[in-house]
Design a protein around this motif. Structure first.
Motif, PDB file in Angstrom:
ATOM      1  N   UNK A 123       0.787  -1.224   0.000  1.00  0.00           N
ATOM      2  CA  UNK A 123       0.000   0.000   0.000  1.00  0.00           C
ATOM      3  C   UNK A 123       0.820   1.275   0.000  1.00  0.00           C
ATOM      4  N   UNK A 124       2.128   1.165   0.152  1.00  0.00           N
ATOM      5  CA  UNK A 124       2.954   2.373   0.181  1.00  0.00           C
ATOM      6  C   UNK A 124       3.230   2.858  -1.246  1.00  0.00           C
ATOM      7  N   UNK A 125       3.455   4.167  -1.413  1.00  0.00           N
ATOM      8  CA  UNK A 125       3.712   4.704  -2.748  1.00  0.00           C
ATOM      9  C   UNK A 125       5.129   4.424  -3.210  1.00  0.00           C
ATOM     10  N   UNK A 126       5.310   4.421  -4.517  1.00  0.00           N
ATOM     11  CA  UNK A 126       6.621   4.232  -5.129  1.00  0.00           C
ATOM     12  C   UNK A 126       6.674   5.159  -6.345  1.00  0.00           C
ATOM     13  N   UNK A 127       7.675   6.041  -6.404  1.00  0.00           N
ATOM     14  CA  UNK A 127       7.817   6.973  -7.522  1.00  0.00           C
ATOM     15  C   UNK A 127       9.218   6.826  -8.107  1.00  0.00           C
ATOM     16  N   UNK A 128       9.274   6.660  -9.428  1.00  0.00           N
ATOM     17  CA  UNK A 128      10.558   6.519 -10.120  1.00  0.00           C
ATOM     18  C   UNK A 128      10.495   7.219 -11.476  1.00  0.00           C
ATOM     19  N   UNK A 129      11.650   7.676 -11.973  1.00  0.00           N
ATOM     20  CA  UNK A 129      11.661   8.258 -13.321  1.00  0.00           C
ATOM     21  C   UNK A 129      11.574   7.159 -14.375  1.00  0.00           C
ATOM     22  N   UNK A 130      10.937   7.495 -15.494  1.00  0.00           N
ATOM     23  CA  UNK A 130      10.848   6.548 -16.616  1.00  0.00           C
ATOM     24  C   UNK A 130      11.156   7.266 -17.924  1.00  0.00           C
ATOM     25  N   UNK A 131      11.666   6.496 -18.881  1.00  0.00           N
ATOM     26  CA  UNK A 131      11.761   6.918 -20.268  1.00  0.00           C
ATOM     27  C   UNK A 131      10.502   6.407 -20.936  1.00  0.00           C
ATOM     28  N   UNK A 132       9.920   7.184 -21.834  1.00  0.00           N
ATOM     29  CA  UNK A 132       8.662   6.794 -22.454  1.00  0.00           C
ATOM     30  C   UNK A 132       8.543   7.427 -23.830  1.00  0.00           C
ATOM     31  N   UNK A 133       7.595   6.941 -24.599  1.00  0.00           N
ATOM     32  CA  UNK A 133       7.172   7.585 -25.843  1.00  0.00           C
ATOM     33  C   UNK A 133       5.656   7.632 -25.854  1.00  0.00           C
ATOM     34  N   UNK A 134       5.129   8.511 -26.702  1.00  0.00           N
ATOM     35  CA  UNK A 134       3.688   8.619 -26.890  1.00  0.00           C
ATOM     36  C   UNK A 134       3.302   7.777 -28.093  1.00  0.00           C
ATOM     37  N   UNK A 135       2.304   6.932 -27.923  1.00  0.00           N
ATOM     38  CA  UNK A 135       1.738   6.183 -29.048  1.00  0.00           C
ATOM     39  C   UNK A 135       0.416   6.855 -29.406  1.00  0.00           C
ATOM     40  N   UNK A 136       0.425   7.590 -30.517  1.00  0.00           N
ATOM     41  CA  UNK A 136      -0.820   8.218 -30.953  1.00  0.00           C
ATOM     42  C   UNK A 136      -1.236   7.666 -32.314  1.00  0.00           C
ATOM     43  N   UNK A 137      -0.948   6.373 -32.511  1.00  0.00           N
ATOM     44  CA  UNK A 137      -1.240   5.736 -33.791  1.00  0.00           C
ATOM     45  C   UNK A 137      -2.719   5.393 -33.965  1.00  0.00           C
ATOM     46  N   UNK A 138      -3.468   5.338 -32.872  1.00  0.00           N
ATOM     47  CA  UNK A 138      -4.888   5.008 -32.973  1.00  0.00           C
ATOM     48  C   UNK A 138      -5.746   6.201 -32.629  1.00  0.00           C
ATOM     49  N   UNK A 139      -7.034   5.945 -32.415  1.00  0.00           N
ATOM     50  CA  UNK A 139      -7.931   7.050 -32.078  1.00  0.00           C
ATOM     51  C   UNK A 139      -7.631   7.648 -30.698  1.00  0.00           C
ATOM     52  N   UNK A 140      -7.127   6.830 -29.795  1.00  0.00           N
ATOM     53  CA  UNK A 140      -6.737   7.275 -28.460  1.00  0.00           C
ATOM     54  C   UNK A 140      -5.226   7.173 -28.343  1.00  0.00           C
ATOM     55  N   UNK A 141      -4.625   8.001 -27.521  1.00  0.00           N
ATOM     56  CA  UNK A 141      -3.181   7.945 -27.343  1.00  0.00           C
ATOM     57  C   UNK A 141      -2.851   7.290 -26.004  1.00  0.00           C
ATOM     58  N   UNK A 142      -1.613   6.857 -25.885  1.00  0.00           N
ATOM     59  CA  UNK A 142      -1.141   6.254 -24.637  1.00  0.00           C
ATOM     60  C   UNK A 142       0.347   6.530 -24.482  1.00  0.00           C
ATOM     61  N   UNK A 143       0.835   6.359 -23.249  1.00  0.00           N
ATOM     62  CA  UNK A 143       2.267   6.408 -22.979  1.00  0.00           C
ATOM     63  C   UNK A 143       2.772   4.977 -22.933  1.00  0.00           C
ATOM     64  N   UNK A 144       3.956   4.761 -23.488  1.00  0.00           N
ATOM     65  CA  UNK A 144       4.536   3.423 -23.558  1.00  0.00           C
ATOM     66  C   UNK A 144       5.929   3.470 -22.946  1.00  0.00           C
ATOM     67  N   UNK A 145       6.227   2.497 -22.080  1.00  0.00           N
ATOM     68  CA  UNK A 145       7.563   2.385 -21.495  1.00  0.00           C
ATOM     69  C   UNK A 145       7.846   0.931 -21.154  1.00  0.00           C
ATOM     70  N   UNK A 146       9.095   0.642 -20.819  1.00  0.00           N
ATOM     71  CA  UNK A 146       9.528  -0.700 -20.421  1.00  0.00           C
ATOM     72  C   UNK A 146       9.911  -0.699 -18.961  1.00  0.00           C
ATOM     73  N   UNK A 147       9.811  -1.862 -18.353  1.00  0.00           N
ATOM     74  CA  UNK A 147      10.362  -2.060 -17.013  1.00  0.00           C
ATOM     75  C   UNK A 147      10.621  -3.544 -16.819  1.00  0.00           C
ATOM     76  N   UNK A 148      11.468  -3.855 -15.863  1.00  0.00           N
ATOM     77  CA  UNK A 148      11.721  -5.252 -15.534  1.00  0.00           C
ATOM     78  C   UNK A 148      10.536  -5.853 -14.785  1.00  0.00           C
ATOM     79  N   UNK A 149      10.181  -7.070 -15.130  1.00  0.00           N
ATOM     80  CA  UNK A 149       9.042  -7.757 -14.498  1.00  0.00           C
ATOM     81  C   UNK A 149       9.216  -7.870 -12.996  1.00  0.00           C
ATOM     82  N   UNK A 150      10.441  -8.099 -12.529  1.00  0.00           N
ATOM     83  CA  UNK A 150      10.662  -8.351 -11.106  1.00  0.00           C
ATOM     84  C   UNK A 150      11.250  -7.163 -10.352  1.00  0.00           C
ATOM     85  N   UNK A 151      11.221  -5.974 -10.957  1.00  0.00           N
ATOM     86  CA  UNK A 151      11.641  -4.772 -10.238  1.00  0.00           C
ATOM     87  C   UNK A 151      10.505  -4.346  -9.297  1.00  0.00           C
ATOM     88  N   UNK A 152      10.786  -3.408  -8.406  1.00  0.00           N
ATOM     89  CA  UNK A 152       9.732  -2.875  -7.535  1.00  0.00           C
ATOM     90  C   UNK A 152       8.597  -2.335  -8.399  1.00  0.00           C
TER      91      UNK A 152
END
Length: 169
Positions: free
Chosen positions: A42-71
């Motif tokens: 239940x505690x918060x976790x804040x970290x910086x991320x690298x991302x790109x915007x996917x606006x290829x469809x009618x709605x846009x989203x942010x896309x990024x990678x992370x390790x499956x077993x990271x916090x």
């Protein structure tokens, strides 16, 4: 409001960004996102991320990678709710905050083009393939966040003469 040394009264004014301005702001330069997740306890976790915007469809989203077993990865698998803040740290300052739910994929073939685009943005085209392949491997996640709420303000530190500010009637 405050008074300047000239006797004028000034008010701070910020401007809401349009959807197009939000996407342009998010795609500009190499700004990092600050990703907030909720840990399993239940505690918060804040970290910086690298991302790109996917606006290829009618709605846009942010896309990024992370390790499956990271916090971050464990938190996202436990609770998909996220908040991401991207800011301009130069006057007159601006920011975009996105709330949404993370959609996770461990499909390496789907991941590779996105990790390469992210690498090109932050590391440059010469290193995009190497970083893209490094981040599109088993154990990594492709994360896509479709906004459910966006707060986007620019000109946060702009000042205007209070005489120019009209109050609503």
């Amino acid at each position: 409001m405050h008074h300047s040394g000239t006797g004028s009264t000034f008010a701070h004014v910020s401007k809401r960004m349009s959807d197009n301005e939000v996407r342009r702001f998010l795609s500009s330069g190499t700004r990092t996102g600050k990703l907030a997740t909720v840990r399993p306890d239940g505690s918060p976790h804040v970290v910086p991320i690298w991302f790109v915007v996917d606006d290829s469809g009618p709605d846009w989203s942010l896309v990024f990678n992370t390790g499956r077993d990271t916090v971050k990865g464990r938190a996202l698998r436990n609770d998909a709710r996220v908040s991401i803040c991207v800011d301009d740290e130069e006057p007159p300052f601006a920011y975009v905050r996105i709330d949404g739910e993370a959609d996770l994929s461990d499909d390496v073939d789907e991941m590779l083009p996105w990790s390469t685009r992210i690498a090109a943005r932050y590391m440059g085209p010469d290193q995009a393939d190497a970083y893209g392949r490094r981040n599109a491997v088993d154990g990594e996640l492709l994360v896509r966040v479709k906004p459910t709420k966006v707060v986007a303000l620019s000109g946060i530190a702009d000042e205007v003469d209070a005489a120019d500010v009209r109050s609503p009637r």
